[in-house]
Design an enzyme around this catalytic site. Structure first.
Site, PDB file in Angstrom:
ATOM      1  N   ASP A 158       1.010  -1.244   0.106  1.00  9.39           N
ATOM      2  CA  ASP A 158      -0.081   0.120  -0.041  1.00  9.39           C
ATOM      3  C   ASP A 158       0.893   1.266   0.015  1.00  9.39           C
ATOM      4  O   ASP A 158       1.557   1.573   0.991  1.00  9.39           O
ATOM      5  CB  ASP A 158      -0.885   0.024   1.179  1.00  9.39           C
ATOM      6  N   TYR A 187       1.454   0.436  14.960  1.00  9.36           N
ATOM      7  CA  TYR A 187       0.212   0.179  13.569  1.00  9.36           C
ATOM      8  C   TYR A 187       0.700   0.995  12.234  1.00  9.36           C
ATOM      9  O   TYR A 187       0.963   2.275  12.373  1.00  9.36           O
ATOM     10  CB  TYR A 187      -1.099   0.690  13.909  1.00  9.36           C
ATOM     11  N   LYS A 213      -3.161  -3.042   8.375  1.00  9.37           N
ATOM     12  CA  LYS A 213      -3.212  -4.778   8.341  1.00  9.37           C
ATOM     13  C   LYS A 213      -2.462  -5.275   6.832  1.00  9.37           C
ATOM     14  O   LYS A 213      -2.170  -4.648   6.046  1.00  9.37           O
ATOM     15  CB  LYS A 213      -4.672  -4.999   8.104  1.00  9.37           C
TER      16      LYS A 213
HETATM   17  C1  F6R Z   1      -7.905  -0.099   7.777  1.00 12.87           C
HETATM   18  C2  F6R Z   1      -7.624   0.791   7.291  1.00 12.87           C
HETATM   19  C3  F6R Z   1      -8.565   2.048   7.579  1.00 12.87           C
HETATM   20  C4  F6R Z   1      -7.780   3.067   8.472  1.00 12.87           C
HETATM   21  C5  F6R Z   1      -8.794   4.287   8.948  1.00 12.87           C
HETATM   22  C6  F6R Z   1      -8.112   5.414   9.561  1.00 12.87           C
HETATM   23  O1  F6R Z   1      -6.918  -1.398   7.296  1.00 12.87           O
HETATM   24  O2  F6R Z   1      -6.743   1.031   6.338  1.00 12.87           O
HETATM   25  O3  F6R Z   1      -9.846   1.609   7.958  1.00 12.87           O
HETATM   26  O4  F6R Z   1      -7.570   2.275   9.675  1.00 12.87           O
HETATM   27  O5  F6R Z   1      -9.350   4.830   7.689  1.00 12.87           O
HETATM   28  O6  F6R Z   1      -7.058   5.739   8.975  1.00 12.87           O
HETATM   29  P1  F6R Z   1      -6.180   6.917   9.460  1.00 12.87           P
HETATM   30  O7  F6R Z   1      -5.578   6.256  10.703  1.00 12.87           O
HETATM   31  O8  F6R Z   1      -5.057   6.884   8.410  1.00 12.87           O
HETATM   32  O9  F6R Z   1      -6.961   8.269   9.523  1.00 12.87           O
HETATM   33 MG    MG Z   2      -5.228  -2.080   2.121  1.00 11.02          MG
HETATM   34 MG    MG Z   3      -4.186   2.409   2.885  1.00 12.60          MG
END
Ligand code: F6R
Ligand code: MG
Ligand code: MG
Length: 365
Positions: free
Chosen positions: A11, A229, A232
């Site tokens: 990603d 973190y 995933k």
């Molecule tokens: C799950 C994922 C999304 C982000 C969520 C918060 O794998 O990528 O659900 O965790 O959109 O993202 P941030 O912390 O970047 O605002």
């Molecule tokens: Mg992804």
């Molecule tokens: Mg992403």
């Protein structure tokens, strides 16, 4: 001459939050691979696709697994794409480029990898599964069903070439160790481990009779690699099909039931894994529900014939409807388990802060 299939993914930023890879990034990836290969022939063939916000490089070559040149090529593609993603201010640009110290292998640097090497058969069908908003252990259930469950795979009962059973290599991601278990004779031991997919992950499956590789998954644990973190794993899986392996339809069959996986919003929720066509690999509702796509190829003289978008089929409409119903039901629980993951598996957490804030207000009971 053996052929190697390498699926390397990352990603590196996406369009509108964590939804999809920008088409321009896919074009850059294609061009970079083609140009690099013109300068020095490393790979035989390739296909670039996205599953949600993950950029997937599917390559064939003659160099075996963990090859420095192949990994280097993929790494350079990701770096170039991340640079452009940063310029475009795409969301999470460079997210999976955790370390910049490439020294011959992308393992541990951020990208996910699944690779297998085999002698090409007279005709060699493979299926590449790619998932978004879930973790590597998500393949445990389908891999068990494909290679060890006669209620899923008729060949285990009625095809003498398949019925001798399979060997599962399982990683313990907590203790950093691995074990090999055989089916059908060690099915219960196997299930006792891989039924806990946040810890035990099936790395590969081989045919018992001749040790021939049948399936390989990507098992990188991003959160562990980065120490905090970063998303995933959004894993990939390569499965070989037909003549001595489960048939294409047997390989796809476990996905007709949208089983629960962990991931979804903030990598911290259980939800159904929805099988979708390439164009529907776009996690929207509550950043999900988690998606899986299946790209079918025939490997022919080291080249990739295809892909066929295998879940682009009304045969999987029922699974999608069911996944939507399950998604509604799970969402109803809001911040409660079992929708939200147990405290120790959360990817985002305010829990330590809350513990600290409330520490003097607890009374002994
Ligand atoms: C799950 C994922 C999304 C982000 C969520 C918060 O794998 O990528 O659900 O965790 O959109 O993202 P941030 O912390 O970047 O605002
Ligand atoms: Mg992804
Ligand atoms: Mg992403």
């Amino acid at each position: 001459m053996k052929v190697t299939i390498s699926v390397i993914k990352a990603d590196i930023g996406s369009l509108v939050g964590h939804s999809v890879v920008h088409p321009k990034i896919i074009e850059i990836a294609k061009k970079e691979i083609a140009n690099a290969n013109k300068k020095k022939k490393i790979i035989e063939d390739f296909f670039v696709i996205n599953c949600g916000d993950d950029l997937e490089l599917i390559m064939t070559h003659r160099n075996g697994i963990d090859n420095k040149n192949v990994h280097g090529l993929a790494w350079n593609v990701f770096i170039k794409c991340a640079e452009e993603a940063k310029k475009m201010k795409l969301y999470g640009a460079g997210q999976d480029i955790i370390s910049t110290a490439f020294s011959g292998n992308v393992r541990g640097l951020g990208p996910g990898i699944a690779e297998m090497e085999f002698e090409e058969r007279g005709s060699d069908p493979i299926i590449i599964f790619m998932a978004d908003k879930t973790e590597a252990g998500a393949w445990n259930l389908p891999l068990y069903k494909i290679f060890a469950d006669p209620f899923n795979t008729a060949g285990l009962v009625i095809d003498p070439k398949v019925s001798k059973g399979f060997i599962f290599d399982v990683l313990d991601t907590k203790e950093g160790r691995k074990i090999t278990l055989k089916t059908p004779e060690e099915s219960y031991e196997l299930l006792s481990l891989i039924g806990a997919p946040s810890r035990y992950v099936v790395k590969s499956v081989r045919r018992k009779e001749d040790n021939e590789i049948a399936a390989v998954s990507s098992t990188e644990k991003l959160s562990k690699m980065a120490g905090h973190y970063v998303g995933k794993d959004d894993p990939v899986l390569i499965v070989r099909a037909q003549s001595g392996f489960p048939a294409v339809g047997e390989v796809l069959e476990p996905f007709a039931n949208p089983f629960l996986v962990s991931g979804w919003m903030r990598g911290s929720h259980h939800g159904p894994l929805m099988p979708v066509s390439f164009s529907h690999a776009k996690c929207t509702r509550f950043d999900g529900p988690p998606r899986v796509i299946a790209a079918g190829f025939q490997v022919a003289n080291g080249k990739l014939l295809g892909p066929v978008d295998l879940f682009d089929d009304p045969g999987f409409d029922y699974a999608r409807n069911k996944a939507n119903k399950i998604a509604n039901y799970m969402r109803m629980h809001g911040p409660f388990e079992p929708h939200r993951l147990p405290l120790e598996d959360l990817e985002y957490t305010t829990y330590p802060e809350i513990e600290k804030k409330l520490k003097d207000r607890w009374k002994k009971i």
